[in-house]
Design a protein around this motif. Structure first.
Motif, mmCIF file in Angstrom:
data_model
loop_
_atom_site.group_PDB
_atom_site.id
_atom_site.type_symbol
_atom_site.label_atom_id
_atom_site.label_comp_id
_atom_site.label_asym_id
_atom_site.label_seq_id
_atom_site.Cartn_x
_atom_site.Cartn_y
_atom_site.Cartn_z
ATOM 1 N N PRO A 50 -1.565 1.980 -2.247
ATOM 2 C CA PRO A 50 -0.436 2.783 -2.398
ATOM 3 C C PRO A 50 0.846 1.746 -2.083
ATOM 4 O O PRO A 50 2.014 2.169 -2.473
ATOM 5 N N TRP A 51 0.741 0.946 -1.052
ATOM 6 C CA TRP A 51 2.255 0.144 -0.500
ATOM 7 C C TRP A 51 2.609 -0.703 -1.944
ATOM 8 O O TRP A 51 3.614 -0.675 -2.187
ATOM 9 N N LEU A 52 1.652 -1.422 -2.512
ATOM 10 C CA LEU A 52 1.922 -2.121 -3.571
ATOM 11 C C LEU A 52 2.364 -1.603 -4.631
ATOM 12 O O LEU A 52 3.084 -2.047 -5.464
ATOM 13 N N ALA A 53 1.674 -0.499 -5.066
ATOM 14 C CA ALA A 53 2.156 0.644 -6.224
ATOM 15 C C ALA A 53 3.567 0.797 -5.969
ATOM 16 O O ALA A 53 4.357 0.894 -7.023
ATOM 17 N N ALA A 54 4.115 1.146 -4.795
ATOM 18 C CA ALA A 54 5.434 1.705 -4.448
ATOM 19 C C ALA A 54 6.250 0.365 -4.786
ATOM 20 O O ALA A 54 7.455 0.492 -5.150
ATOM 21 N N GLY A 55 5.827 -0.512 -4.224
ATOM 22 C CA GLY A 55 6.659 -1.853 -4.345
ATOM 23 C C GLY A 55 6.825 -2.174 -6.064
ATOM 24 O O GLY A 55 8.008 -2.679 -6.312
ATOM 25 N N LEU A 56 5.884 -2.399 -6.693
ATOM 26 C CA LEU A 56 5.869 -2.728 -7.909
ATOM 27 C C LEU A 56 6.646 -1.673 -8.676
ATOM 28 O O LEU A 56 7.650 -1.972 -9.494
ATOM 29 N N ALA A 57 6.683 -0.195 -8.508
ATOM 30 C CA ALA A 57 7.635 0.750 -9.084
ATOM 31 C C ALA A 57 9.179 0.376 -8.743
ATOM 32 O O ALA A 57 9.867 0.640 -9.629
ATOM 33 N N PHE A 58 9.258 0.168 -7.738
ATOM 34 C CA PHE A 58 10.661 -0.308 -7.071
ATOM 35 C C PHE A 58 11.182 -1.137 -7.709
ATOM 36 O O PHE A 58 12.124 -1.323 -8.257
ATOM 37 N N MET A 59 10.325 -2.424 -7.743
ATOM 38 C CA MET A 59 10.979 -3.837 -8.708
ATOM 39 C C MET A 59 11.021 -3.160 -9.862
ATOM 40 O O MET A 59 12.276 -3.718 -10.553
ATOM 41 N N ARG A 61 12.046 -0.422 -11.227
ATOM 42 C CA ARG A 61 13.088 0.313 -11.399
ATOM 43 C C ARG A 61 14.297 -0.268 -11.349
ATOM 44 O O ARG A 61 15.326 -0.165 -12.036
ATOM 45 N N VAL A 62 14.675 -1.338 -10.404
ATOM 46 C CA VAL A 62 15.822 -2.208 -10.299
ATOM 47 C C VAL A 62 15.745 -3.154 -11.632
ATOM 48 O O VAL A 62 17.020 -3.231 -12.186
ATOM 49 N N ASP A 63 14.706 -3.662 -11.981
ATOM 50 C CA ASP A 63 14.794 -4.550 -13.275
ATOM 51 C C ASP A 63 15.425 -3.443 -14.459
ATOM 52 O O ASP A 63 16.067 -4.191 -15.097
ATOM 53 N N ASP A 64 14.782 -2.546 -14.450
ATOM 54 C CA ASP A 64 15.337 -1.538 -15.505
ATOM 55 C C ASP A 64 16.881 -1.132 -15.495
ATOM 56 O O ASP A 64 17.677 -1.389 -16.554
ATOM 57 N N ARG A 90 17.534 3.483 5.769
ATOM 58 C CA ARG A 90 17.890 3.861 7.099
ATOM 59 C C ARG A 90 17.579 5.145 7.489
ATOM 60 O O ARG A 90 17.426 5.115 8.675
ATOM 61 N N GLY A 91 17.060 6.093 6.652
ATOM 62 C CA GLY A 91 16.406 7.346 7.236
ATOM 63 C C GLY A 91 15.724 8.181 6.463
ATOM 64 O O GLY A 91 15.370 9.344 6.515
ATOM 65 N N GLY A 92 15.314 7.367 5.418
ATOM 66 C CA GLY A 92 14.257 8.140 4.554
ATOM 67 C C GLY A 92 14.886 8.779 3.552
ATOM 68 O O GLY A 92 14.248 10.043 2.969
ATOM 69 N N HIS A 93 16.177 9.231 3.442
ATOM 70 C CA HIS A 93 17.046 10.370 2.791
ATOM 71 C C HIS A 93 17.237 10.026 1.480
ATOM 72 O O HIS A 93 17.849 8.918 0.995
ATOM 73 N N SER A 94 16.375 10.652 0.468
ATOM 74 C CA SER A 94 16.749 10.401 -0.897
ATOM 75 C C SER A 94 16.152 11.471 -1.907
ATOM 76 O O SER A 94 15.169 12.192 -1.395
ATOM 77 N N ALA A 95 16.812 11.855 -2.904
ATOM 78 C CA ALA A 95 16.366 12.806 -3.778
ATOM 79 C C ALA A 95 15.487 12.238 -4.601
ATOM 80 O O ALA A 95 14.554 12.949 -5.516
ATOM 81 N N ASP A 96 15.323 10.816 -4.535
ATOM 82 C CA ASP A 96 14.405 10.340 -5.593
ATOM 83 C C ASP A 96 12.758 9.772 -4.776
ATOM 84 O O ASP A 96 12.782 9.253 -3.855
ATOM 85 N N PRO A 97 11.813 10.539 -5.529
ATOM 86 C CA PRO A 97 10.533 10.210 -4.568
ATOM 87 C C PRO A 97 10.124 8.744 -4.691
ATOM 88 O O PRO A 97 9.456 8.322 -3.747
ATOM 89 N N LEU A 98 10.462 8.119 -5.891
ATOM 90 C CA LEU A 98 9.990 6.809 -5.767
ATOM 91 C C LEU A 98 10.833 5.947 -4.603
ATOM 92 O O LEU A 98 10.138 5.195 -3.932
ATOM 93 N N LEU A 99 12.295 6.113 -4.352
ATOM 94 C CA LEU A 99 12.861 5.546 -3.201
ATOM 95 C C LEU A 99 12.444 5.979 -1.949
ATOM 96 O O LEU A 99 12.304 5.103 -0.960
ATOM 97 N N ARG A 100 11.894 7.203 -1.744
ATOM 98 C CA ARG A 100 11.324 7.845 -0.381
ATOM 99 C C ARG A 100 9.825 7.140 -0.171
ATOM 100 O O ARG A 100 9.802 6.478 0.871
ATOM 101 N N VAL A 151 9.796 -10.552 -6.360
ATOM 102 C CA VAL A 151 8.144 -10.622 -6.092
ATOM 103 C C VAL A 151 7.986 -10.338 -4.699
ATOM 104 O O VAL A 151 6.750 -9.728 -4.355
ATOM 105 N N VAL A 152 8.660 -11.020 -3.591
ATOM 106 C CA VAL A 152 8.443 -10.553 -2.095
ATOM 107 C C VAL A 152 8.682 -9.062 -2.073
ATOM 108 O O VAL A 152 7.795 -8.471 -1.081
ATOM 109 N N ILE A 153 9.363 -8.390 -2.506
ATOM 110 C CA ILE A 153 9.790 -7.050 -1.995
ATOM 111 C C ILE A 153 8.528 -6.292 -2.537
ATOM 112 O O ILE A 153 8.195 -4.999 -2.144
ATOM 113 N N PHE A 154 7.715 -6.805 -3.494
ATOM 114 C CA PHE A 154 6.323 -6.071 -3.862
ATOM 115 C C PHE A 154 5.197 -6.742 -3.070
ATOM 116 O O PHE A 154 4.585 -6.078 -2.506
#
Length: 306
Positions: A50-59, A61-64, A90-100, A151-154
């Motif tokens: 799960p951690w790595l899937a979230a990291g890859l999804a975030f990477m 998202r930024v690329d896109d 900072r506080g887990g506040h986001s309307a985006d489930p990927l960012l959460r 790569v490291v953020i993933f």
């Protein structure tokens, strides 16, 4: 293969909303990059998935955002995304489930936030404003600013507290190789999009012009340029060989598979020669499947032996 629900439980993610957030992130990876997703699901330790899937999804998202639209649109999109990411971290506040999900992963695994900030800064400068490399030094600066932190953020989420200096340096060598292979494999598409990802100084060394590449001219000079770039990529792959020992045991089968696929892709570019200027060189379907089957068989043998 463990169920997705069991991988979430193995990672200690029990809150229903968070489980939904991680599920959203994983589905995004599956749609965009099915091969890496399957490698994670089939080969990685369930507690890491799960951690790595979230990291890859975030990477991704930024690329896109960094690669879509006009320069102004990319700049605005990245500025807005950086503000959302900061709020989420900072506080887990986001309307985006990927960012959460990603913010939760960063906090839970203790990944230093400076890697995330560095990646976002690099996206807004080195990637969004990309206009080619004049020299090898420019390429290395691009790696430091964008590709390495990307790569490291993933992959950094595999380590509690983030990678140490030796591990981070290993991923720097890995991304050097990965980026060289990627640029060679995507030459045709990049040129069609107006991106020239080989340093201009090396074209000059071989008396090759950008127009030669854009028009896919199959000349001795073009072939020698591409062969020289493939040799550089091959040397970089060899230099990254030690990354397996620096990875967490639960991720090593995935890293071995990624490396094998990179080697397969580079070999295909070498064989294509000037043909790489006419069509991007992908993994295909058969090679990733064969690689995953072999890796899965090795993992089962190790499990049985243990």
């Amino acid at each position: 293969m463990p169920t997705w629900r069991s991988t979430l439980t193995a990672a200690g993610i029990r809150d229903p909303r968070l489980r939904d957030d991680y599920t959203h992130a994983a589905r995004r990876v599956l749609r965009r990059e099915p091969a890496p997703y399957l490698a994670l699901r089939l080969l990685a330790a369930p507690a890491l998935v799960p951690w790595l899937a979230a990291g890859l999804a975030f990477m991704n998202r930024v690329d896109d955002v960094a690669e879509t639209g006009t320069p102004g649109q990319r700049s605005l999109g990245l500025k807005e995304l950086a503000a959302e990411v900061d709020s989420a971290l900072r506080g887990g506040h986001s309307a985006d489930p990927l960012l959460r999900a990603y913010a939760h992963a960063v906090g839970s695994r203790g990944l230093p936030v400076h890697w995330v900030t560095r990646f976002l800064d690099g996206a807004a400068t080195a990637e969004a404003g990309f206009d080619g490399f004049a020299t090898e030094a420019d390429f290395q600066e691009y790696l430091d600013a964008y590709a390495w932190p990307g790569v490291v953020i993933f992959t950094g989420l595999q380590y509690r507290g983030g990678p140490d200096a030796e591990q981070a340096a290993g991923w720097r060598r890995f991304v050097d190789a990965a980026q060289r292979v990627d640029f060679l494999a995507d030459l045709s598409g990049d040129l069609a999009d107006g991106r020239m990802c080989l340093p201009a100084s090396r074209l000059a060394e071989h008396s090759v012009t950008r127009a030669d590449l854009e028009r896919a001219r199959d000349t001795p000079a073009v072939r020698e340029l591409l062969a020289a770039e493939c040799r550089r990529a091959r040397t970089a792959l060899e230099a990254a060989d030690g990354i397996l020992a620096l990875a967490e045991p639960g991720l090593r089968p995935v890293i071995a598979t990624m490396t094998e696929l990179m080697e397969h892709q580079l070999t295909a570019v070498e064989r294509a020669g000037a043909g790489a200027l006419r069509k991007d060189i992908g993994y295909g379907v058969a090679a990733p499947l064969r690689t995953l089957v072999r890796a899965r068989a090795r993992a089962r043998r190790r499990s049985t032996a243990a």
